[in-house]
Design an enzyme around this catalytic site. Sequence first.
Site, PDB file in Angstrom:
ATOM      1  N   GLY A  93       0.845  -1.191   0.000  1.00 54.93           N
ATOM      2  CA  GLY A  93       0.000   0.000   0.000  1.00 54.93           C
ATOM      3  C   GLY A  93       0.873   1.230   0.000  1.00 54.93           C
ATOM      4  N   GLY A 118      -0.214   4.043   1.285  1.00 58.94           N
ATOM      5  CA  GLY A 118      -1.240   4.772   2.035  1.00 58.94           C
ATOM      6  C   GLY A 118      -0.749   6.083   2.589  1.00 58.94           C
ATOM      7  N   GLY A 119      -1.552   6.643   3.431  1.00 63.89           N
ATOM      8  CA  GLY A 119      -1.226   7.918   4.031  1.00 63.89           C
ATOM      9  C   GLY A 119       0.097   7.839   4.757  1.00 63.89           C
ATOM     10  CG  PHE A 120       0.624   9.317   7.545  1.00 64.49           C
ATOM     11  CD1 PHE A 120       0.549  10.700   7.698  1.00 64.49           C
ATOM     12  CD2 PHE A 120      -0.469   8.554   7.913  1.00 64.49           C
ATOM     13  CE1 PHE A 120      -0.599  11.299   8.203  1.00 64.49           C
ATOM     14  CE2 PHE A 120      -1.614   9.146   8.425  1.00 64.49           C
ATOM     15  CZ  PHE A 120      -1.687  10.514   8.572  1.00 64.49           C
ATOM     16  N   PRO A 135       4.809   4.497   2.430  1.00 68.60           N
ATOM     17  CG  PRO A 135       6.829   3.613   1.701  1.00 68.60           C
ATOM     18  CD  PRO A 135       6.206   4.875   2.200  1.00 68.60           C
ATOM     19  CB  VAL A 136       1.797  -0.168   3.981  1.00 65.12           C
ATOM     20  CG1 VAL A 136       1.587  -1.281   4.986  1.00 65.12           C
ATOM     21  CG2 VAL A 136       1.189   1.127   4.484  1.00 65.12           C
ATOM     22  CE  LYS A 193       0.037   3.414   8.132  1.00 66.16           C
ATOM     23  NZ  LYS A 193      -0.456   4.011   6.889  1.00 66.16           N
ATOM     24  CG  ASP A 241      -7.424  10.232   6.224  1.00 61.73           C
ATOM     25  OD1 ASP A 241      -8.382  10.497   5.466  1.00 61.73           O
ATOM     26  OD2 ASP A 241      -6.287   9.936   5.809  1.00 61.73           O
TER      27      ASP A 241
END
Length: 803
Positions: free
Chosen positions: A492, A494-496, A498-499, A513, A610
């Site tokens: 992912g 995602g926010g902030f 990569p995961v 994360k 969020d």
Amino acid sequence: MKFLAFLFIYFNFLSIVLALDTITIDQPIKDGDTIVSSGGVYELGFFRPGNSTNRYVGIWYKKISTGTVVWVANRNNPLSDSSGVLMINPDGILVLVNSTNVTIWSTNSSTILKNPIARLLDSGNLVIREENENRPEFFTWQSFDYPGDTLLPGMKLGRNLVTGLDWYSSSWKSPDDPAIGEFVERMDVQGYPQLFVWKGSSITFSSGPWNGLAFSSSPSLQPNTYFTFGFVLNQEEVYYKYDLKNGSLLTRVVLTPGGLINHYTWIDRTQSWFLYLTAQFDNCDRFALCGPYARCVINNSPPCDCLRGFEPKYPQEWDAADWSSGCVRRTPLACQQDGFRKFTGIKVPDTQKSWFNESIGLEECGKLCLADCNCTAYSNMDVRDGGSGCLLWFGDLIDIRELSPNQQDLFVRVAASEVDKKRKKKKSRLIAIVSAVAATCILSLLAWCALFHRRKKSKGREVGADDMELPLFDLVTVANATKNFSSANIIGEGGFGPVYKGKLRNGPEIAVKRLSEYSGQGLQELKNELILISKLQHRNLVKLLGCCLEGVERMLIYEYMPNNSLDYFIFDPSRKESLSWRNRYEIAMGISRGLLYLHQDSRLRIIHRDLKASNILLDTDLNPRISDFGLAKIFGADQMEGKTKRVIGTYGYMSPEYAVDGKYSVKSDVFSLGVLLLEIVSGRKNRKFHHLSHHHNLLGHAWLLLNEGKALELMDECLKDSYVESQVLRCIQVSLLCVQKLPEDRPTMASVVFWLSNDGVELPQPKQPGFFIERDSTNQSNESTDERCVTDNELSLTILEAR
Ligand SMILES: *[C@@H]1O[C@H](CO)[C@@H](O)[C@H](O)[C@H]1NC(C)=O
Ligand SMILES: *[C@@H]1O[C@H](CO)[C@@H](O)[C@H](O)[C@H]1NC(C)=O
Ligand SMILES: *[C@@H]1O[C@H](CO)[C@@H](O)[C@H](O)[C@H]1NC(C)=O
Ligand SMILES: *[C@@H]1O[C@H](CO)[C@@H](O)[C@H](O)[C@H]1NC(C)=O
Ligand SMILES: *[C@@H]1O[C@H](CO)[C@@H](O)[C@H](O)[C@H]1NC(C)=O
Ligand SMILES: *[C@@H]1O[C@H](CO)[C@@H](O)[C@H](O)[C@H]1NC(C)=O
Ligand SMILES: *[C@@H]1O[C@H](CO)[C@@H](O)[C@H](O)[C@H]1NC(C)=O
């Protein structure tokens, strides 16, 4: 024409004159005929409920055109056509037959009458008696002895202890089907009697015992200007009933298909039923929600609280919002040496295991309780005139809630030492303070020593005393687990940051994360936040396992969720099929429960800021888990709760006051949840929504459909084989309540969870949603970009105003 009109009026007139209130041997009624009580209040005849095509014999209000049915004869055995005939035979038995003379329904009675008739009375009662007999108590059968879902004034709910006749009410299956449904309201005669609502073999609600004025659960159902309420308990019978002070008012109490006890009164001016009161006010009315020796306080968070002198039986369960095991005594009992602690302003405990005597006073009552080591509490039975009677409880005390108007004081057995603590005067308090101070000093000294010791041991690492609480992973471990942060392991973006998916050696799979843009707080502050986040544990939250804070790396280690995120399913044309309505409803409920926990039941109040489909992960059982909670706080540069210059959120999910003014509260999360629920139902993205005939987004579209009574059209096509209409409609209406423009109009999460889990609760009408024309104005072909924004106010303002 004139002649026809005349004829019509003439026949109408005739039908009024000829409207009889009686069925006799010579005058049966067939489908289409009715009888009307002499005062014109009730009417009996054949009807078709809701959308059903079946025919039933029932009683309804004559003057209410919407046809509110209060009693049904053949509720479990409908007629399939309009060939039914209701007649009374010479034995005084009322029989409903169909065209092949098969008995569909009948009364029974062993008394032989000379000239039996069936008469509909102005109370709504249908009685079988001798012709010319007008004394009310002379009948061989009455419909009031066989209630349906409705309790009318004068009807009894309870038990005839001599004949065993049980007056209980049972819900309809649905508004279209009067057959016996899921819920039953019945007098329980173990111990001191109470009314229970049962769903199958479990109790969902208890009225608590009668206190002379009202049931313990419903102090507002005391005699008032409109009603009298009564409870009768003697050798022959035990029952509850209510009556009207002014007979011209229409009122009914209904056990709804969803198990709620609703009191309605008819308002002539508006020609509609007014919901006067629901016996179940809120979550605290769920039977024994808090387990033994705890009380439910609806405005507390969490709502369950051990009684004083008691502590959670299983602290871990308790902290995870599972209160069913309740609380246990801090100090064991010692029988005759025990004392009592007084509790006021509560619904008293369940009385299934209780004993009572009306002629014993409170003092004597206390002595009786003390003398019996199995007695756990006592109180007056009747609160009127300063109190009288004696009620003793045996066994665990359950189903207690705070209800401040109640005057029935409860005296709970506790160890003598628990009582003494309160009574002893200053001297002991002084001792207590001195020893507490001493203990604190010693403890801090110890803690300091431990800290110092640890510091020395782990020189070079910036660690503190909190190490134990949040596992720290070293960079080497994490790098190994993720194949050196291989791009193949990215699951992912995602926010902030990569995961990565990873696998610990000899350990579980993890999700890592890697915070790329972190520049916020100092390391210790960050760690403190993470420790708090890791303490949030709920089955609908992704669990934070630990972190890695080495050099410039800031990484969060979560448990790995194998089933991807919700957006992966609901917005994909082929994958959406794999989530049936049932899955989606469970997911909606799970997300709501998780958010409720964050807002209310966890020890910290967390505003997510969020919430969106891509932040909902699914575990192996498709159980939803909210992710990224608590991170907005870490990344929001200013910590001032309630207002931020740094808006962290995602277009399409942000509430107006947050996106425009940076004001956030639990109600901005409720807004995002509303959007998310609509997306779950419709399978469409709010921001990507397009409609040919208007420019509204998904919220605006849903609102239009609801107002046009076509809300069901919002539902995703692929659910057409699995949906449950009432749940879909409920879900849509709750969503629209969540996305109302003004934060103060939006419900709390507690209401959302309550509404979603209680079919049949009446929902308010939503007002206009916020941002209902706002929609994705940026590059619409760019489907894959993350719409998330981390931005300053002014910027988001301009973007959002462009349409
Ligand atoms: C049932 O009747 C209502 C109106 O009472 C109507 O809106 C609805 O579409 C009907 N449902 C079905 C399945 O026929
Ligand atoms: C009458 O009821 C019986 C039993 O329910 C049923 O078998 C029969 O078909 C019914 N007759 C008609 C005409 O509906
Ligand atoms: C039904 O009963 C009535 C009266 O007892 C009788 O007149 C009629 O013929 C019966 N009909 C059938 C189909 O048996
Ligand atoms: C008729 O009597 C039987 C046995 O006494 C009872 O179980 C049944 O509920 C009664 N039915 C009605 C409609 O009175
Ligand atoms: C009962 O209510 C009716 C209409 O609401 C009113 O006209 C009448 O005066 C009332 N009677 C009493 C006794 O209060
Ligand atoms: C209630 O208490 C009174 C007075 O102690 C006693 O005479 C009576 O028998 C008791 N009744 C019951 C039902 O135990
Ligand atoms: C107390 O309860 C126990 C277990 O239920 C029972 O064996 C005992 O006889 C009871 N004692 C009294 C005094 O009732």
